[in-house]
Design a protein around this motif. Sequence first.
Motif, PDB file in Angstrom:
ATOM      1  N   ILE A 123      43.260  31.032  44.935  1.00 54.65           N
ATOM      2  CA  ILE A 123      42.247  31.781  44.423  1.00 54.65           C
ATOM      3  C   ILE A 123      42.241  31.428  42.839  1.00 54.65           C
ATOM      4  N   PHE A 124      40.984  31.008  42.118  1.00 57.94           N
ATOM      5  CA  PHE A 124      41.075  30.949  40.843  1.00 57.94           C
ATOM      6  C   PHE A 124      41.166  32.323  40.216  1.00 57.94           C
ATOM      7  N   HIS A 125      41.744  32.428  39.046  1.00 56.95           N
ATOM      8  CA  HIS A 125      42.071  33.593  38.304  1.00 56.95           C
ATOM      9  C   HIS A 125      42.121  33.427  36.702  1.00 56.95           C
ATOM     10  N   SER A 126      41.820  34.407  36.110  1.00 54.34           N
ATOM     11  CA  SER A 126      42.116  34.344  34.481  1.00 54.34           C
ATOM     12  C   SER A 126      42.501  35.841  33.880  1.00 54.34           C
ATOM     13  N   VAL A 127      42.924  35.673  32.776  1.00 56.70           N
ATOM     14  CA  VAL A 127      43.143  36.631  31.932  1.00 56.70           C
ATOM     15  C   VAL A 127      42.357  36.834  30.754  1.00 56.70           C
ATOM     16  N   PRO A 128      41.477  37.828  30.514  1.00 60.36           N
ATOM     17  CA  PRO A 128      40.590  37.510  29.269  1.00 60.36           C
ATOM     18  C   PRO A 128      41.252  38.088  27.912  1.00 60.36           C
ATOM     19  N   THR A 129      40.997  37.813  27.069  1.00 62.59           N
ATOM     20  CA  THR A 129      41.566  37.962  25.587  1.00 62.59           C
ATOM     21  C   THR A 129      42.170  39.374  25.529  1.00 62.59           C
ATOM     22  N   THR A 130      43.473  39.728  25.326  1.00 62.91           N
ATOM     23  CA  THR A 130      44.062  40.921  25.380  1.00 62.91           C
ATOM     24  C   THR A 130      44.214  41.532  23.921  1.00 62.91           C
ATOM     25  N   SER A 131      44.115  42.937  23.829  1.00 61.68           N
ATOM     26  CA  SER A 131      44.379  43.660  22.706  1.00 61.68           C
ATOM     27  C   SER A 131      45.735  44.181  22.730  1.00 61.68           C
ATOM     28  N   ASP A 138      35.937  35.774  49.493  1.00 65.97           N
ATOM     29  CA  ASP A 138      35.131  35.119  50.525  1.00 65.97           C
ATOM     30  C   ASP A 138      35.706  35.295  51.651  1.00 65.97           C
ATOM     31  N   GLY A 139      36.243  36.502  51.953  1.00 67.65           N
ATOM     32  CA  GLY A 139      36.505  37.176  53.225  1.00 67.65           C
ATOM     33  C   GLY A 139      37.664  36.569  54.097  1.00 67.65           C
ATOM     34  N   LYS A 140      38.594  35.630  53.275  1.00 66.85           N
ATOM     35  CA  LYS A 140      39.697  35.028  53.767  1.00 66.85           C
ATOM     36  C   LYS A 140      40.771  34.892  53.026  1.00 66.85           C
ATOM     37  N   TYR A 141      40.704  34.815  51.638  1.00 68.58           N
ATOM     38  CA  TYR A 141      41.872  34.657  50.914  1.00 68.58           C
ATOM     39  C   TYR A 141      42.266  35.846  50.314  1.00 68.58           C
ATOM     40  N   PRO A 142      43.456  36.208  50.545  1.00 68.35           N
ATOM     41  CA  PRO A 142      43.915  37.874  50.231  1.00 68.35           C
ATOM     42  C   PRO A 142      44.737  37.779  49.017  1.00 68.35           C
ATOM     43  N   ILE A 143      44.232  39.262  48.058  1.00 65.67           N
ATOM     44  CA  ILE A 143      44.987  39.447  47.270  1.00 65.67           C
ATOM     45  C   ILE A 143      45.736  40.892  47.592  1.00 65.67           C
ATOM     46  N   PHE A 144      46.849  40.774  47.353  1.00 62.16           N
ATOM     47  CA  PHE A 144      47.834  41.960  47.703  1.00 62.16           C
ATOM     48  C   PHE A 144      48.157  42.926  46.544  1.00 62.16           C
ATOM     49  N   VAL A 145      48.017  44.437  46.333  1.00 64.23           N
ATOM     50  CA  VAL A 145      48.476  44.825  45.097  1.00 64.23           C
ATOM     51  C   VAL A 145      49.382  46.188  45.601  1.00 64.23           C
ATOM     52  N   ILE A 146      50.495  45.614  45.169  1.00 67.41           N
ATOM     53  CA  ILE A 146      51.499  46.855  45.321  1.00 67.41           C
ATOM     54  C   ILE A 146      51.785  47.611  44.114  1.00 67.41           C
ATOM     55  N   PRO A 147      51.265  48.949  44.217  1.00 67.06           N
ATOM     56  CA  PRO A 147      51.089  49.774  42.954  1.00 67.06           C
ATOM     57  C   PRO A 147      52.375  50.000  42.206  1.00 67.06           C
ATOM     58  N   ASN A 148      53.535  50.130  43.025  1.00 67.55           N
ATOM     59  CA  ASN A 148      54.811  50.380  42.459  1.00 67.55           C
ATOM     60  C   ASN A 148      56.086  49.788  43.376  1.00 67.55           C
ATOM     61  N   LEU A 149      56.789  48.980  42.385  1.00 65.52           N
ATOM     62  CA  LEU A 149      58.059  48.688  43.317  1.00 65.52           C
ATOM     63  C   LEU A 149      59.334  49.825  42.906  1.00 65.52           C
ATOM     64  N   PHE A 150      59.128  50.625  42.260  1.00 61.89           N
ATOM     65  CA  PHE A 150      60.050  51.619  41.973  1.00 61.89           C
ATOM     66  C   PHE A 150      61.189  50.839  41.716  1.00 61.89           C
TER      67      PHE A 150
END
Length: 204
Positions: free
Chosen positions: A166-174, A15-27
């Motif tokens: 922010i609402f979030h979910s994890v679908p069924t994992t294989s 919605d243009g205001k709620y952030p999601i930050f992704v840090i690909p590697n912490l090493f």
Amino acid sequence: MPFADDIKYTIQFIDGKYPIFVIPNLFYTKIDEIKEKILEYRIKSKKANIKEKNIVYYPLISYKLGFVPNHHHENIDVIDEINDYILKICKTIIKNFESDETNLKISDMWVNFYEKGDYIEEHNHAGIDYACCYYVDLEGDPSPIIFPPITINPKNDMLILFDARIFHSVPTTSGKRINIAMNLNRCPTPSKILDNVPNSFTYI
């Protein structure tokens, strides 16, 4: 371990205001040690498993406190170390994002352990400022984490930090999926981690 001030991350918004930050590697060099300790403790605590809705939880590791009412846990130094490091990264990112001296503290942390068929329904973390997930062990074809309409496919050593509303979910994992999760709240002045925060413990 050394801390890099020039953290590499991407940012997306809901919605243009709620952030999601992704840090690909912490090493993070001790990720294998974390995985080993989590699996070792989970085997010891299998008898304590509780089935709730759609995932099995295993009461596990305390973070610094050592005792939670009705739950006895072990202190595991390598967990404390990665949590301290994750908190430092999250503080740096949020201070930069909010352009002020925002400080964060861990209000609680846990470990999610997904096996084939496990999932988490859509939810948010009410009353919390930020939440994050650090991915310790992904195998096979693990599910993404979904922040509608954004889908993120996690990888080992990835950190995802997001506005806890922010609402979030994890679908069924294989595929197997283990991650450390935390709730983070703002605090007005610099504070020791978990200062005056009771009942902080880990689930996997």
